[in-house]
Design an enzyme around this catalytic site. Structure first.
Site, PDB file in Angstrom:
ATOM      1  N   GLU A 400      86.077  60.004 -53.851  1.00  0.00           N
ATOM      2  CA  GLU A 400      85.619  60.875 -53.209  1.00  0.00           C
ATOM      3  C   GLU A 400      86.834  61.827 -52.536  1.00  0.00           C
ATOM      4  O   GLU A 400      86.602  62.624 -51.623  1.00  0.00           O
ATOM      5  CB  GLU A 400      84.551  60.864 -52.343  1.00  0.00           C
ATOM      6  CG  GLU A 400      83.011  60.444 -53.025  1.00  0.00           C
ATOM      7  CD  GLU A 400      81.643  60.335 -52.196  1.00  0.00           C
ATOM      8  OE1 GLU A 400      81.931  60.229 -50.952  1.00  0.00           O
ATOM      9  OE2 GLU A 400      80.813  60.287 -52.720  1.00  0.00           O
ATOM     10  N   GLU A 497      76.830  59.092 -58.899  1.00  0.00           N
ATOM     11  CA  GLU A 497      76.371  58.614 -57.567  1.00  0.00           C
ATOM     12  C   GLU A 497      75.168  59.583 -57.248  1.00  0.00           C
ATOM     13  O   GLU A 497      75.314  60.722 -57.360  1.00  0.00           O
ATOM     14  CB  GLU A 497      77.505  58.729 -56.574  1.00  0.00           C
ATOM     15  CG  GLU A 497      78.120  57.490 -56.203  1.00  0.00           C
ATOM     16  CD  GLU A 497      78.977  57.514 -54.888  1.00  0.00           C
ATOM     17  OE1 GLU A 497      78.392  57.896 -53.852  1.00  0.00           O
ATOM     18  OE2 GLU A 497      80.094  57.026 -54.979  1.00  0.00           O
TER      19      GLU A 497
END
Length: 822
Positions: A400, A497
């Site tokens: 991320e 995710e």
């Protein structure tokens, strides 16, 4: 010390991590020192910042948990020795590194207060979640977390050994690249013979080699005998995980022989990013041995805050549970650790593919010279250690961090953003990527997750929107909308995710709490929740579709809440995963061809509310039982669009199959079906998702003795020849809080033993949604759980993980269905 996980001990024991600790011992040297040219003291893992001394001589310092340290002690070792490892508090060190950092700040400084964590974890090469995370405690450990050994040798010594299989298309032949890295202590080159032998593949080859003084490598190319039938390594559900025993013998003129025994596997992997007709952007999917594979699985976090408690039994139990739920992949997430060798060995053995992050997560990082040198050593070591594993199919630079810059999580003023982009490219592209491409040409690399893949590269390694559904992978979380509504989910190329929280079972919580903690709003319940507003979000999600518990008995109300959070989580992730699976073969408004679903997260680090489907200790939550069904190789999936019911046939099977779709409509008030429909001769295409049935819901209800959305429920399954059958799926036509005709049932079960397993025969007097069997802390799992019971009788098998008995199971069994919540 009490159990560090008990109640509030994570905060009570904080002082330990703020102190400095020294480990020391004396030992006798078990060999004659004079006979050896070189003696090394080797630490496989030091956590993290330490000074190493032998006999009061400083050998060196460590500052990276993820690298191997080797110290030459030839001139220091004696017959009796004292070794000391003087640790510095990781928390103090990280704070000091941040304070000394010249130039721009490196955010984030500290975690959110709800995590009760420590600051500046991005300044230390240590397990990032050890300073806390939104599902885990802060336990910034210090100590020797892997093996320590003394190596003594003459002439030469093997440091790294790896095998990379390659399929040479032009020759239609498998070949192995065998790489050996040596430390040569001789002052002259050493010549010799290396023989590689794979008996099962009638392959034996010898090579003349010469080792130069110092550290150097030799790379051998072994051609596999063309007349031998090589069986490839396949992911779980797609074939066998065949491995071959291989012996490599080094016969050097100095007279010292080394024999290396290995397991070698043959598989190819490609990450395909190419244009898709009718859709802007690029595909993003994996081809294994030339076959596109839909990736099904979850995300792996460290199994414990204290790595020495993670045994190979712990790993086997968790990984076997993943395979048993029809998963074929896990992403080793970048805020934890590069897992131990056994982890990857087990994945090789049971066919679990690994998306391997490098250990950088949700933060920006410094790029000063010392930091980069440490990272380069870490990456080189880890790639060399792990690259022989067929299970690893992808290296990924971070978790991320591309998104953190693109979405400006840390509110960096626009004029300053350039310096952070430069740091990002320096770390992940010019250092990590460069090393990976040099050390391992056999598997793909992406810089981040989520990323736009080749599009991110084109945009200078940082895309404007890493969450773009037309490229790469996406992470998606949304707790404010209705999770039963499939239209809220991104029709992405790859979902790496996504998730919803739930509480672990009462039996799991009970071990680390006291009776005053057993309420949803207790201090303990708030303390254990590290995600801001998490407990309230779960209540809101539940409230959309279920009646909230009102029981005056607080413990019963707490247990009801736990049950409902697990029901809600399972139903939400079922809806989302089924959406990703039925999107694999279609493009709608330019979006689709979804080829991966990895929900967040597989396992837990401690006993607390989290996104996991396996509790701390390995107990299956309802989500994990649902995963076994929503990841099944053959599955019918229903969704509703503008009043129309659509059913898709989803298949991971390698061949087309003719099946019968059986649809049953039940009124909530009766165990007898209201109406049934069998559609025969339905073709379910190999490795695809195809529409197999559609009907307006008003027509369906009209056909079925005037059912209404509130009074009826639909179940359906696929049945083929030779015992081929999908799990039975369900589709709710309304929220269950609005269901009409549901009656409280009398559930009962008989238990019997059959060899090593236990048979539970359940009986019900009425339709029962989300029937759950719970045997407390008896270790094991059921064949099915949390199911909709529409027949009087159902047989469920219990697979124990440790010895138990019929009596023990009977006395521990608690049966719950939705109407037991009051």
């Amino acid at each position: 010390m009490k159990d560090p996980y008990y109640r509030f001990n994570d905060v009570m024991y904080r002082w330990i991590s703020l102190d400095n600790w020294t480990y020391s011992r004396t030992f006798k040297t078990p060999f004659d020192i004079r006979k050896w040219q070189k003696v090394n003291l080797v630490f496989e893992g030091v956590d993290t910042v330490a000074q190493i001394l032998l006999n009061n001589v400083t050998l060196g310092r460590t500052d990276n948990m993820f690298t191997r340290y080797s110290f030459d002690i030839s001139s220091v070792i004696q017959e009796v020795n004292c070794v000391e490892v003087r640790f510095l508090s990781a928390v103090s060190y990280a704070a000091e590194q941040s304070r000394c950092h010249k130039g721009h700040s490196i955010p984030p400084a500290c975690p959110p207060p709800v995590q009760k964590g420590e600051c500046h974890v991005n300044f230390i090469r240590k397990e990032q979640c050890s300073f806390s995370w939104d599902w885990g405690p802060s336990f910034p450990t210090q100590g020797i977390w892997k093996d320590v050994r003394i190596e003594a040798y003459n002439h030469y010594h093997l440091i790294y050994f790896s095998i990379t299989p390659l399929f040479v298309k032009s020759a239609q032949q498998w070949c192995l690249e065998v790489e050996s890295i040596f430390d040569v202590v001789s002052s002259k080159p050493i010549a010799g013979l290396v023989t590689v032998n794979i008996p099962k593949l009638q392959t034996q080859q010898s090579f003349s080699v010469k080792l130069q003084p110092g550290e150097g490598s030799i790379v051998l190319h072994v051609n596999i005998n063309k007349s031998a039938a090589v069986e490839a390594w396949w992911p779980n559900g797609h074939g066998k995980q065949t491995g071959y025993n291989m012996t490599t013998t080094f016969m050097m003129e100095a007279g010292c022989q080394i024999e290396k025994f290995s397991k070698v596997y043959f598989r190819t992997v490609e990450l395909i990013q190419e244009p898709i007709p009718g859709s802007p952007g690029l595909s993003f999917y994996f081809r294994i041995n030339g076959r596109p594979i839909f990736i099904k699985g979850s995300n792996w976090i460290p199994a414990d805050s204290f790595q020495d408690r993670v045994t190979s039994d712990t790993l086997r139990l968790l990984l076997k549970s993943a395979a048993d739920a029809n998963m074929n992949a896990l992403r080793v997430w970048g805020g934890g650790v590069y897992e131990q060798d056994e982890f990857y060995d087990i994945c090789d053995e049971i066919g679990i593919m690994i998306w391997q992050d490098f250990m950088f997560a949700c933060a920006l990082y410094p790029t000063n010279q010392n930091f980069l040198e440490s990272v380069r050593a870490e990456v080189t070591h880890q790639v060399r250690r792990l690259k022989s594993h067929p299970s690893i199919i992808l290296w990924s630079g971070n978790n991320e961090n591309e998104a953190a810059i693109a979405s400006n999580w840390f509110s960096i003023p626009y004029p300053d953003i350039g310096v952070y982009i430069k740091d990002y490219v320096t770390l992940y592209v010019k250092n990590i990527r460069e090393i990976v491409l040099c050390e391992d040409k056999s598997r793909p690399f992406v810089t981040s997750s989520p990323t736009n893949g080749l599009e991110s590269v084109k945009e200078g390694w940082l895309s404007r929107n890493p969450y773009d559904t037309h490229y790469g992978d996406t992470h998606f979380y949304d707790y404010s909308h209705d999770c039963w509504n499939w239209t809220m989910y991104p029709k992405t190329r790859f979902a790496s995710e996504y998730g919803f929280q739930s509480w672990p079972s009462f039996s799991t919580i009970e071990k680390v709490s006291s009776p005053e903690d057993w309420s949803y709003t207790s201090n303990f319940s708030l303390h254990r929740q590290h995600h801001e507003g998490g407990n309230i979000q779960m209540l809101q999600e539940i409230g959309r579709h279920f009646k909230l518990p009102q029981c005056p008995d607080p413990v019963k109300q707490f247990k009801d809440m736990i049950y409902l959070t697990q029901v809600m989580q399972a139903q939400c992730i079922k809806t989302e995963t089924e959406f990703y699976r039925f999107s694999q073969s279609e493009i709608i408004n330019g979006e689709g061809h979804t080829m991966g679903a990895l929900y967040w997260q597989l396992n837990d680090i401690w006993q607390a509310p989290s996104w996991a489907s396996l509790e701390y200790g390995g107990k299956w939550k309802l989500l994990h039982y649902f995963a076994q069904n929503f990841f099944a190789p053959l599955l019918p999936v229903a969704y509703e669009d503008k009043g129309m019911l659509h059913i898709y046939g989803v298949s991971d099977l390698h061949e087309d199959h003719k099946v019968t779709l059986r649809v049953t409509v039940h009124a909530w008030s009766s165990l007898e079906p209201v109406c049934t429909l069998a559609k025969e001769g339905v073709t379910v295409k190999a490795q695809s998702a195809v529409p197999i049935y559609k009907e307006p819901i008003c027509d369906l209800l009209g056909r079925c003795r005037n059912c209404t959305r509130e009074s009826c429920v639909i179940t359906f399954c696929l049945v083929g020849e030779d015992g081929l059958q999908s799990p039975r799926n369900h589709y709710f036509l309304s929220s269950l809080k609005d269901a009409v005709g549901l009656e409280k049932t009398q559930l009962s079960a008989s238990v019997s033993q059959q060899d090593g397993i236990y048979i539970f025969v359940l009986q019900t007097t009425a339709i029962a949604p989300f029937v759950t069997l719970d045997v407390g802390s008896i270790k094991g799992r059921f064949s099915d759980n949390g199911f909709l019971m529409t027949e009087k009788k159902k047989t469920v098998v219990f697979y124990p993980w440790e010895p138990t008995s019929v009596e023990e199971l009977k006395s521990s069994l608690i049966l719950t269905s939705l109407l037991d919540v009051v």
